[in-house]
Design a protein around this motif. Structure first.
Motif, PDB file in Angstrom:
ATOM      1  N   GLN A  68       0.693  -1.075  -0.201  1.00 39.84           N
ATOM      2  CA  GLN A  68       0.057   0.058   0.231  1.00 39.84           C
ATOM      3  C   GLN A  68       0.866   1.173   0.089  1.00 39.84           C
ATOM      4  N   HIS A  69       1.952   1.186   0.977  1.00 37.24           N
ATOM      5  CA  HIS A  69       2.780   2.399   0.785  1.00 37.24           C
ATOM      6  C   HIS A  69       3.467   2.420  -0.455  1.00 37.24           C
ATOM      7  N   LEU A  70       4.024   1.398  -1.138  1.00 38.46           N
ATOM      8  CA  LEU A  70       4.524   1.659  -2.562  1.00 38.46           C
ATOM      9  C   LEU A  70       3.550   2.051  -3.490  1.00 38.46           C
ATOM     10  N   HIS A  71       2.441   1.755  -3.347  1.00 34.91           N
ATOM     11  CA  HIS A  71       1.191   2.041  -4.460  1.00 34.91           C
ATOM     12  C   HIS A  71       0.948   3.660  -4.335  1.00 34.91           C
ATOM     13  N   ASP A  72       1.072   4.122  -2.948  1.00 38.22           N
ATOM     14  CA  ASP A  72       0.775   5.303  -2.616  1.00 38.22           C
ATOM     15  C   ASP A  72       1.890   6.328  -3.311  1.00 38.22           C
ATOM     16  N   HIS A  73       3.225   5.876  -2.966  1.00 39.16           N
ATOM     17  CA  HIS A  73       4.237   6.362  -3.326  1.00 39.16           C
ATOM     18  C   HIS A  73       4.377   6.627  -4.956  1.00 39.16           C
ATOM     19  N   GLN A  74       3.866   5.470  -5.684  1.00 39.60           N
ATOM     20  CA  GLN A  74       3.833   5.424  -7.188  1.00 39.60           C
ATOM     21  C   GLN A  74       3.004   6.294  -7.722  1.00 39.60           C
ATOM     22  N   ALA A  75       1.521   6.383  -6.886  1.00 40.26           N
ATOM     23  CA  ALA A  75       0.597   7.349  -7.536  1.00 40.26           C
ATOM     24  C   ALA A  75       1.294   8.712  -7.336  1.00 40.26           C
ATOM     25  N   ARG A  76       1.925   9.041  -6.184  1.00 44.74           N
ATOM     26  CA  ARG A  76       2.286  10.452  -5.919  1.00 44.74           C
ATOM     27  C   ARG A  76       3.459  10.793  -7.288  1.00 44.74           C
ATOM     28  N   ARG A  77       4.206   9.776  -7.760  1.00 41.05           N
ATOM     29  CA  ARG A  77       5.237  10.040  -8.626  1.00 41.05           C
ATOM     30  C   ARG A  77       4.337  10.236 -10.096  1.00 41.05           C
ATOM     31  N   VAL A  78       3.221   9.367 -10.194  1.00 35.13           N
ATOM     32  CA  VAL A  78       2.530   9.454 -11.418  1.00 35.13           C
ATOM     33  C   VAL A  78       2.105  10.854 -11.503  1.00 35.13           C
ATOM     34  N   ASP A  79       1.290  11.389 -10.357  1.00 32.87           N
ATOM     35  CA  ASP A  79       0.631  12.538 -10.488  1.00 32.87           C
ATOM     36  C   ASP A  79       1.956  13.744 -10.721  1.00 32.87           C
ATOM     37  N   GLU A  80       2.915  13.686 -10.158  1.00 32.38           N
ATOM     38  CA  GLU A  80       3.934  14.595 -10.316  1.00 32.38           C
ATOM     39  C   GLU A  80       4.557  14.710 -11.839  1.00 32.38           C
ATOM     40  N   HIS A  81       4.708  13.346 -12.149  1.00 38.32           N
ATOM     41  CA  HIS A  81       4.888  13.273 -13.790  1.00 38.32           C
ATOM     42  C   HIS A  81       3.857  13.824 -14.794  1.00 38.32           C
ATOM     43  N   ALA A  82       2.597  13.538 -14.523  1.00 38.85           N
ATOM     44  CA  ALA A  82       1.432  14.016 -15.170  1.00 38.85           C
ATOM     45  C   ALA A  82       1.684  15.837 -15.137  1.00 38.85           C
ATOM     46  N   ARG A  83       1.796  16.417 -13.995  1.00 36.85           N
ATOM     47  CA  ARG A  83       2.051  17.530 -13.808  1.00 36.85           C
ATOM     48  C   ARG A  83       3.004  18.313 -14.631  1.00 36.85           C
ATOM     49  N   LEU A  84       4.107  17.440 -14.620  1.00 38.29           N
ATOM     50  CA  LEU A  84       5.370  17.931 -15.264  1.00 38.29           C
ATOM     51  C   LEU A  84       5.018  17.809 -16.748  1.00 38.29           C
ATOM     52  N   LEU A  85       4.459  16.987 -17.338  1.00 40.38           N
ATOM     53  CA  LEU A  85       4.226  16.764 -18.578  1.00 40.38           C
ATOM     54  C   LEU A  85       3.002  18.050 -19.272  1.00 40.38           C
ATOM     55  N   ASN A  86       2.227  18.455 -18.362  1.00 41.08           N
ATOM     56  CA  ASN A  86       1.194  19.243 -18.501  1.00 41.08           C
ATOM     57  C   ASN A  86       1.995  20.589 -18.682  1.00 41.08           C
ATOM     58  N   GLU A  87       2.828  20.696 -17.804  1.00 43.00           N
ATOM     59  CA  GLU A  87       3.544  22.163 -17.708  1.00 43.00           C
ATOM     60  C   GLU A  87       4.367  22.120 -18.922  1.00 43.00           C
ATOM     61  N   LEU A  88       5.243  21.048 -19.262  1.00 44.37           N
ATOM     62  CA  LEU A  88       5.839  21.193 -20.692  1.00 44.37           C
ATOM     63  C   LEU A  88       5.110  21.184 -21.922  1.00 44.37           C
ATOM     64  N   ASN A  89       3.979  20.667 -21.753  1.00 44.28           N
ATOM     65  CA  ASN A  89       3.085  20.902 -23.007  1.00 44.28           C
ATOM     66  C   ASN A  89       2.802  22.239 -23.219  1.00 44.28           C
ATOM     67  N   GLU A  90       2.271  22.861 -21.890  1.00 36.87           N
ATOM     68  CA  GLU A  90       2.103  24.446 -22.193  1.00 36.87           C
ATOM     69  C   GLU A  90       3.117  25.178 -22.627  1.00 36.87           C
ATOM     70  N   ARG A  91       4.260  24.766 -22.095  1.00 36.73           N
ATOM     71  CA  ARG A  91       5.510  25.559 -22.548  1.00 36.73           C
ATOM     72  C   ARG A  91       5.879  25.267 -24.210  1.00 36.73           C
ATOM     73  N   LEU A  92       5.643  24.319 -24.659  1.00 38.94           N
ATOM     74  CA  LEU A  92       5.707  23.715 -25.954  1.00 38.94           C
ATOM     75  C   LEU A  92       4.875  24.628 -26.819  1.00 38.94           C
ATOM     76  N   SER A  93       3.506  24.620 -26.185  1.00 37.45           N
ATOM     77  CA  SER A  93       2.436  25.379 -26.998  1.00 37.45           C
ATOM     78  C   SER A  93       2.797  26.745 -27.243  1.00 37.45           C
ATOM     79  N   ALA A  94       3.202  27.206 -26.292  1.00 39.68           N
ATOM     80  CA  ALA A  94       3.575  28.670 -26.208  1.00 39.68           C
ATOM     81  C   ALA A  94       4.717  29.037 -27.163  1.00 39.68           C
TER      82      ALA A  94
END
Length: 99
Positions: free
Chosen positions: A32-58
């Motif tokens: 459960q701990h590993l799953h929660d950690h992995q979910a946080r990493r996935v959320d962080e990577h999704a946020r970074l991808l969105n940020e990079l996508n916005e920068r690329l669009s700009a």
């Protein structure tokens, strides 16, 4: 005596079962701990991808194309030609007035 042996065997089985259940619970908690950690990493990577996508669009939206550079260059040359022509007219007129 046979009853005591059965009770002893049952208590040993119960203890073994409790130890096994404690191990399983520990492993589940770790998973459960590993799953929660992995979910946080996935959320962080999704946020970074969105940020990079916005920068690329700009960057794509604000980039200057070759055609735009060529148009600016032609406009600048036309303005410089107009200035040179105006300057030569002024110099010619001034020379005519001096004579």
């Amino acid at each position: 005596m046979n009853g005591q042996a059965v009770e002893l065997a049952i208590s040993e089985l119960r203890r073994g079962l409790e130890v096994g259940m404690a191990n399983v619970e520990g492993q589940l908690a770790l998973l459960q701990h590993l799953h929660d950690h992995q979910a946080r990493r996935v959320d962080e990577h999704a946020r970074l991808l969105n940020e990079l996508n916005e920068r690329l669009s700009a960057a794509e939206r604000d980039q200057v194309t070759r055609a735009q550079l060529d148009a600016r260059f032609r406009h600048t040359i036309a303005l410089l030609s107009l200035l040179v022509t105006a300057a030569s007219v002024v110099v010619t007129a001034a020379m005519a007035l001096v004579d």
